[in-house]
Design a protein around this motif. Structure first.
Motif, PDB file in Angstrom:
ATOM      1  N   ILE A  12       0.830  -1.203   0.000  1.00 48.84           N
ATOM      2  CA  ILE A  12       0.000   0.000   0.000  1.00 48.84           C
ATOM      3  C   ILE A  12       0.864   1.252   0.000  1.00 48.84           C
ATOM      4  O   ILE A  12       0.596   2.219  -0.715  1.00 48.84           O
ATOM      5  CB  ILE A  12      -0.962  -0.028   1.207  1.00 48.84           C
ATOM      6  CG1 ILE A  12      -2.009  -1.112   1.029  1.00 48.84           C
ATOM      7  CG2 ILE A  12      -1.635   1.326   1.402  1.00 48.84           C
ATOM      8  CD1 ILE A  12      -2.884  -1.331   2.243  1.00 48.84           C
ATOM      9  N   LEU A  13       1.946   1.244   0.779  1.00 56.47           N
ATOM     10  CA  LEU A  13       2.858   2.387   0.804  1.00 56.47           C
ATOM     11  C   LEU A  13       3.518   2.584  -0.552  1.00 56.47           C
ATOM     12  O   LEU A  13       3.613   3.713  -1.054  1.00 56.47           O
ATOM     13  CB  LEU A  13       3.913   2.175   1.894  1.00 56.47           C
ATOM     14  CG  LEU A  13       4.927   3.293   2.060  1.00 56.47           C
ATOM     15  CD1 LEU A  13       4.213   4.576   2.475  1.00 56.47           C
ATOM     16  CD2 LEU A  13       5.963   2.922   3.089  1.00 56.47           C
ATOM     17  N   GLN A  15       2.306   1.657  -3.410  1.00 57.47           N
ATOM     18  CA  GLN A  15       1.252   2.123  -4.314  1.00 57.47           C
ATOM     19  C   GLN A  15       1.027   3.629  -4.154  1.00 57.47           C
ATOM     20  O   GLN A  15       0.854   4.354  -5.119  1.00 57.47           O
ATOM     21  CB  GLN A  15      -0.039   1.361  -4.029  1.00 57.47           C
ATOM     22  CG  GLN A  15      -1.192   1.769  -4.905  1.00 57.47           C
ATOM     23  CD  GLN A  15      -0.986   1.330  -6.337  1.00 57.47           C
ATOM     24  OE1 GLN A  15      -0.332   0.327  -6.579  1.00 57.47           O
ATOM     25  NE2 GLN A  15      -1.510   2.105  -7.257  1.00 57.47           N
ATOM     26  N   ALA A  16       1.044   4.106  -2.900  1.00 57.77           N
ATOM     27  CA  ALA A  16       0.848   5.537  -2.651  1.00 57.77           C
ATOM     28  C   ALA A  16       1.989   6.352  -3.228  1.00 57.77           C
ATOM     29  O   ALA A  16       1.774   7.408  -3.829  1.00 57.77           O
ATOM     30  CB  ALA A  16       0.723   5.789  -1.158  1.00 57.77           C
ATOM     31  N   SER A  19       1.640   6.344  -7.045  1.00 58.16           N
ATOM     32  CA  SER A  19       0.550   7.193  -7.515  1.00 58.16           C
ATOM     33  C   SER A  19       0.893   8.669  -7.321  1.00 58.16           C
ATOM     34  O   SER A  19       0.431   9.515  -8.081  1.00 58.16           O
ATOM     35  CB  SER A  19      -0.748   6.850  -6.794  1.00 58.16           C
ATOM     36  OG  SER A  19      -0.632   7.151  -5.419  1.00 58.16           O
ATOM     37  N   HIS A  20       1.725   8.988  -6.323  1.00 52.39           N
ATOM     38  CA  HIS A  20       2.139  10.380  -6.116  1.00 52.39           C
ATOM     39  C   HIS A  20       3.035  10.850  -7.249  1.00 52.39           C
ATOM     40  O   HIS A  20       2.888  11.968  -7.754  1.00 52.39           O
ATOM     41  CB  HIS A  20       2.864  10.501  -4.783  1.00 52.39           C
ATOM     42  CG  HIS A  20       3.437  11.865  -4.538  1.00 52.39           C
ATOM     43  ND1 HIS A  20       2.642  12.951  -4.277  1.00 52.39           N
ATOM     44  CD2 HIS A  20       4.709  12.313  -4.563  1.00 52.39           C
ATOM     45  CE1 HIS A  20       3.420  14.016  -4.129  1.00 52.39           C
ATOM     46  NE2 HIS A  20       4.666  13.647  -4.290  1.00 52.39           N
ATOM     47  N   LEU A  34      -6.135   2.565  -5.269  1.00 55.58           N
ATOM     48  CA  LEU A  34      -6.074   4.010  -5.437  1.00 55.58           C
ATOM     49  C   LEU A  34      -7.215   4.751  -4.730  1.00 55.58           C
ATOM     50  O   LEU A  34      -6.965   5.727  -4.038  1.00 55.58           O
ATOM     51  CB  LEU A  34      -6.044   4.357  -6.927  1.00 55.58           C
ATOM     52  CG  LEU A  34      -5.627   5.772  -7.274  1.00 55.58           C
ATOM     53  CD1 LEU A  34      -4.243   6.045  -6.726  1.00 55.58           C
ATOM     54  CD2 LEU A  34      -5.644   5.980  -8.755  1.00 55.58           C
ATOM     55  N   MET A  37      -6.518   4.852  -0.964  1.00 55.85           N
ATOM     56  CA  MET A  37      -5.398   5.726  -0.624  1.00 55.85           C
ATOM     57  C   MET A  37      -5.788   7.194  -0.781  1.00 55.85           C
ATOM     58  O   MET A  37      -5.391   8.039   0.006  1.00 55.85           O
ATOM     59  CB  MET A  37      -4.182   5.410  -1.500  1.00 55.85           C
ATOM     60  CG  MET A  37      -3.473   4.133  -1.130  1.00 55.85           C
ATOM     61  SD  MET A  37      -2.991   4.074   0.602  1.00 55.85           S
ATOM     62  CE  MET A  37      -1.839   5.395   0.686  1.00 55.85           C
ATOM     63  N   SER A  38      -6.573   7.507  -1.819  1.00 59.66           N
ATOM     64  CA  SER A  38      -6.991   8.891  -2.009  1.00 59.66           C
ATOM     65  C   SER A  38      -7.857   9.348  -0.845  1.00 59.66           C
ATOM     66  O   SER A  38      -7.739  10.475  -0.373  1.00 59.66           O
ATOM     67  CB  SER A  38      -7.773   9.026  -3.320  1.00 59.66           C
ATOM     68  OG  SER A  38      -6.935   8.705  -4.397  1.00 59.66           O
ATOM     69  N   ARG A  40      -7.772   8.102   2.259  1.00 63.04           N
ATOM     70  CA  ARG A  40      -6.896   8.259   3.427  1.00 63.04           C
ATOM     71  C   ARG A  40      -6.119   9.567   3.358  1.00 63.04           C
ATOM     72  O   ARG A  40      -5.983  10.288   4.337  1.00 63.04           O
ATOM     73  CB  ARG A  40      -5.922   7.086   3.500  1.00 63.04           C
ATOM     74  CG  ARG A  40      -6.550   5.808   3.952  1.00 63.04           C
ATOM     75  CD  ARG A  40      -5.505   4.719   4.113  1.00 63.04           C
ATOM     76  NE  ARG A  40      -6.150   3.425   4.039  1.00 63.04           N
ATOM     77  CZ  ARG A  40      -5.763   2.431   3.250  1.00 63.04           C
ATOM     78  NH1 ARG A  40      -4.726   2.579   2.481  1.00 63.04           N
ATOM     79  NH2 ARG A  40      -6.420   1.306   3.233  1.00 63.04           N
ATOM     80  N   ARG A  41      -5.591   9.882   2.174  1.00 62.77           N
ATOM     81  CA  ARG A  41      -4.819  11.109   1.998  1.00 62.77           C
ATOM     82  C   ARG A  41      -5.695  12.341   2.224  1.00 62.77           C
ATOM     83  O   ARG A  41      -5.267  13.316   2.831  1.00 62.77           O
ATOM     84  CB  ARG A  41      -4.222  11.132   0.593  1.00 62.77           C
ATOM     85  CG  ARG A  41      -2.901  11.812   0.532  1.00 62.77           C
ATOM     86  CD  ARG A  41      -2.251  11.716  -0.818  1.00 62.77           C
ATOM     87  NE  ARG A  41      -1.858  10.375  -1.159  1.00 62.77           N
ATOM     88  CZ  ARG A  41      -2.182   9.759  -2.287  1.00 62.77           C
ATOM     89  NH1 ARG A  41      -2.908  10.365  -3.181  1.00 62.77           N
ATOM     90  NH2 ARG A  41      -1.773   8.540  -2.538  1.00 62.77           N
TER      91      ARG A  41
END
Length: 151
Positions: A12-13, A15-16, A19-20, A34, A37-38, A40-41
């Motif tokens: 997951i990290l 992936q984040a 994606s960043h 995605l 994570m979006s 959560r962000r």
């Protein structure tokens, strides 16, 4: 429900991070987690935006003085009232006038000081350039026009 494994949290990290940087460097990453994570962000950013930057110091928290305002007039002291239609009215209270009077009273001297401070370093050179460069060029052009094409 079993707790997430270390491998899944690392995935997951990663992936984040991917994606960043996806938009910056142009490579694509699979959109597997995605939306999560979006979300959560977005939650983390919202918490950071609401948090105060710093706490007010104890010196600034203490009240300097009290004013003899009775409890029934506190809404007038706050200088707001609401009419039955729902419109909130506000005016310039004597307390606000007491604070702002100094600013209005000192404004002319403050602007005179600012203009006189910059008169010699900025104003006079610009005035000389305007007179000797711009106006002399303008007069030369008018004299040339009069000499050649004046009827």
């Amino acid at each position: 429900v079993s707790p997430p494994s270390r491998h899944k949290s690392v995935a997951i990290l990663a992936q984040a991070i991917l994606s960043h940087f996806q938009g910056r460097w142009g490579f694509k990453c699979p959109p597997r987690d995605l939306p999560a994570m979006s979300l959560r962000r977005a939650i983390i950013r919202a918490k950071e935006a609401v948090a105060p930057l710093r706490k007010t110091s104890r010196k600034d928290q203490t009240r300097i003085g009290t004013y003899p305002v009775p409890p029934e007039a506190s809404i007038w002291w706050a200088n707001r009232y609401q009419v039955p239609g729902g419109e909130i009215k506000q005016s310039f209270s004597p307390y606000q006038q007491k604070i702002m009077f100094q600013w209005f009273w000192n404004a002319p001297s403050r602007w005179y000081w600012r203009f006189s401070k910059w008169a010699w370093p900025i104003g006079i050179p610009y005035l000389i350039i305007y007179i000797f460069v711009y106006k002399s060029c303008q007069m030369d052009v008018e004299a040339d026009i009069r000499a050649k094409a004046w009827w």
